[in-house]
Design an enzyme around this catalytic site. Structure first.
Site, PDB file in Angstrom:
ATOM      1  N   HIS A   1      78.409  49.878  49.270  1.00 41.77           N
ATOM      2  CA  HIS A   1      77.298  49.299  48.507  1.00 41.77           C
ATOM      3  C   HIS A   1      77.789  48.153  47.635  1.00 41.77           C
ATOM      4  CE1 HIS A   1      78.675  52.078  45.207  1.00 41.77           C
ATOM      5  NE2 HIS A   1      78.316  51.042  44.464  1.00 41.77           N
TER       6      HIS A   1
ATOM      7  N   ASP B   1      81.215  53.522  49.856  1.00 38.88           N
ATOM      8  CA  ASP B   1      80.169  53.600  50.872  1.00 38.88           C
ATOM      9  C   ASP B   1      79.627  52.218  51.241  1.00 38.88           C
ATOM     10  OD1 ASP B   1      78.767  52.972  48.588  1.00 38.88           O
ATOM     11  OD2 ASP B   1      77.434  54.706  48.643  1.00 38.88           O
TER      12      ASP B   1
ATOM     13  N   GLU C   1      72.561  50.709  47.243  1.00 37.92           N
ATOM     14  CA  GLU C   1      73.196  51.823  47.931  1.00 37.92           C
ATOM     15  C   GLU C   1      72.763  51.884  49.391  1.00 37.92           C
ATOM     16  OE1 GLU C   1      71.708  54.586  45.046  1.00 37.92           O
ATOM     17  OE2 GLU C   1      73.699  54.857  44.177  1.00 37.92           O
TER      18      GLU C   1
ATOM     19  N   ASP D   1      74.047  43.952  37.496  1.00 38.08           N
ATOM     20  CA  ASP D   1      73.261  45.151  37.248  1.00 38.08           C
ATOM     21  C   ASP D   1      73.421  45.661  35.824  1.00 38.08           C
ATOM     22  OD1 ASP D   1      75.931  45.943  37.615  1.00 38.08           O
ATOM     23  OD2 ASP D   1      75.554  46.731  39.613  1.00 38.08           O
TER      24      ASP D   1
END
Length: 299
Positions: free
Chosen positions: A143, A141, A148, A72
Site C-alpha cells: 500500500h 502489503d 490499502e 496522510d
C-alpha cells in the site's frame, strides 16, 4: 520505470535525498514558480529527511521556494499528539529547514467536515500547479499512503477506514495498545499520487521484498496499490539488497546492467537526472561482452 539498487537503508536514503536535492536545484524554483514536493511519513523517509536537513545546514539546499503536500493524517488525533503526522513532519524535517510555514500543507484530521477537507486539499494541489515530485514509501502489503489493498487506482484524497492489519501494525507507535490507534485516516488517493509529474518510491527490508516483486514483475493490481506506478511516465524506485530477495535474478541483472551501461558506456555526464540520455558519445574502447559482465577474457 527505473529501479536503483543500493546496499542498505543508509545508502538508499542518501541516494534519494541527493536525488531530491538535485531535482530542486535543477528546477531552480522561485517564489512565482515553486518546486512542489509530495512527502510521506513512517520509517521509510526518516533517513531521507536527515540527509535533506544536512544539505540545508551545509548551505547546499534551500527550501524557501519549496511547497510541500503530505500524504496522510490520522482522523481525530490532536495535531500536537507525538504520533500525529503533523508532529512527525515538523520534528523530522520542517522545523530544521528554512521552509515557509505557509508553504507546508498537511491534511487536517480534526476538520469539522472531513469530506470538504479532502476536496480542499485536492484544490490546493491544483492551485499550486500540481506536484512536481511525489516521494513515497510502501507497506509490506504494497500500500502507498493509506491506500490499502482493494483501493481504487483512480482514487482521490478521501476519508479511509483503516484495515485491522494496519491498525495492528501501527499499534507499535502507540505503546502496542491497539485501542489507542485511530480507526480512520485522511489520505491522498492513488490517482493523486500518480498525477504528480514524477513519483519516487523507497522500498527497503526483506519484509517488503514481496511487495517490490508484485510492483515491478507482475501486472497493475489494486490489491498491490503501489503497482499503479507501472503506468507512470516517470517512476523511480530506490531499494536495498534485502528488498530484492523475491525478484527474479534476471530482473535484478537487467536494472543493474542499465545503470552499468549508463555509467561505463554512455557516461553519466551524458545522462540526465531523470535517466534521459542528453547526448551519446561513442566510447574510446568498446569492451567485449565478457569484459563488460566482469568475466575472464582471452584473445
Amino acid at each position: 520505470m527505473r529501479l536503483i539498487i543500493r546496499t542498505d537503508y543508509d545508502e538508499v536514503s542518501e541516494y534519494m535525498a541527493s536525488y531530491i536535492r538535485n531535482r530542486i536545484l535543477e528546477f531552480n524554483p522561485t517564489e512565482e514558480r515553486p518546486f512542489v514536493l509530495g512527502l510521506p511519513t513512517g520509517s521509510s523517509p526518516v533517513g531521507v529527511y536527515k540527509n535533506l536537513v544536512k544539505y540545508y545546514r551545509n548551505n547546499q539546499l534551500s527550501f524557501r521556494h519549496v511547497v510541500t503536500f503530505n500524504m496522510d493524517e490520522y482522523v481525530g488525533l490532536p495535531r500536537d499528539h507525538p504520533e500525529s503526522y503533523h508532529s512527525f513532519m515538523w520534528n523530522h524535517l520542517f522545523k530544521h529547514i528554512d521552509i515557509l510555514p505557509q508553504n507546508v500543507h498537511l491534511l487536517d484530521g480534526n476538520a469539522e467536515d472531513l469530506d470538504m477537507e479532502c476536496v480542499r486539499y485536492e484544490e490546493a494541489i491544483k492551485k499550486a500547479g500540481g506536484i512536481e515530485l511525489f516521494l513515497g514509501g510502501i507497506g509490506p502489503d504494497g500500500h502507498i499512503a493509506f491506500n490499502e489493498p482493494g483501493s481504487s487506482l483512480t482514487s482521490r484524497t478521501r476519508v479511509k477506514t483503516l484495515a485491522y492489519d494496519t491498525i495492528l501494525a501501527n499499534s507499535r507507535f502507540f505503546g502496542n495498545d491497539i485501542n489507542k490507534v485511530p480507526r480512520m485516516a485522511l489520505t491522498v488517493g492513488v490517482g493523486t499520487v500518480t498525477d504528480a509529474r514524477e513519483v519516487a518510491i523507497i522500498i527497503t527490508g526483506a519484509h517488503k521484498a514481496l511487495a517490490l516483486a508484485k510492483c515491478i514483475e507482475e501486472g497493475v493490481n489494486h490489491m498491490w496499490t503501489v503497482s499503479a506506478i507501472q503506468l507512470h511516465q516517470r517512476a523511480l524506485i530506490v531499494c536495498d539488497e534485502d528488498a530484492t530477495l523475491e525478484l527474479h535474478v534476471k530482473t535484478v541483472k537487467y536494472f543493474r546492467n542499465i545503470e552499468k551501461v549508463q555509467k561505463e558506456l554512455v557516461g553519466m555526464q551524458n545522462v540526465g537526472l531523470q535517466g534521459n540520455i542528453k547526448k551519446y558519445a561513442t566510447p574510446d574502447v568498446s569492451p567485449t561482452r565478457k569484459e563488460f559482465y566482469g568475466l575472464p577474457f582471452k584473445k
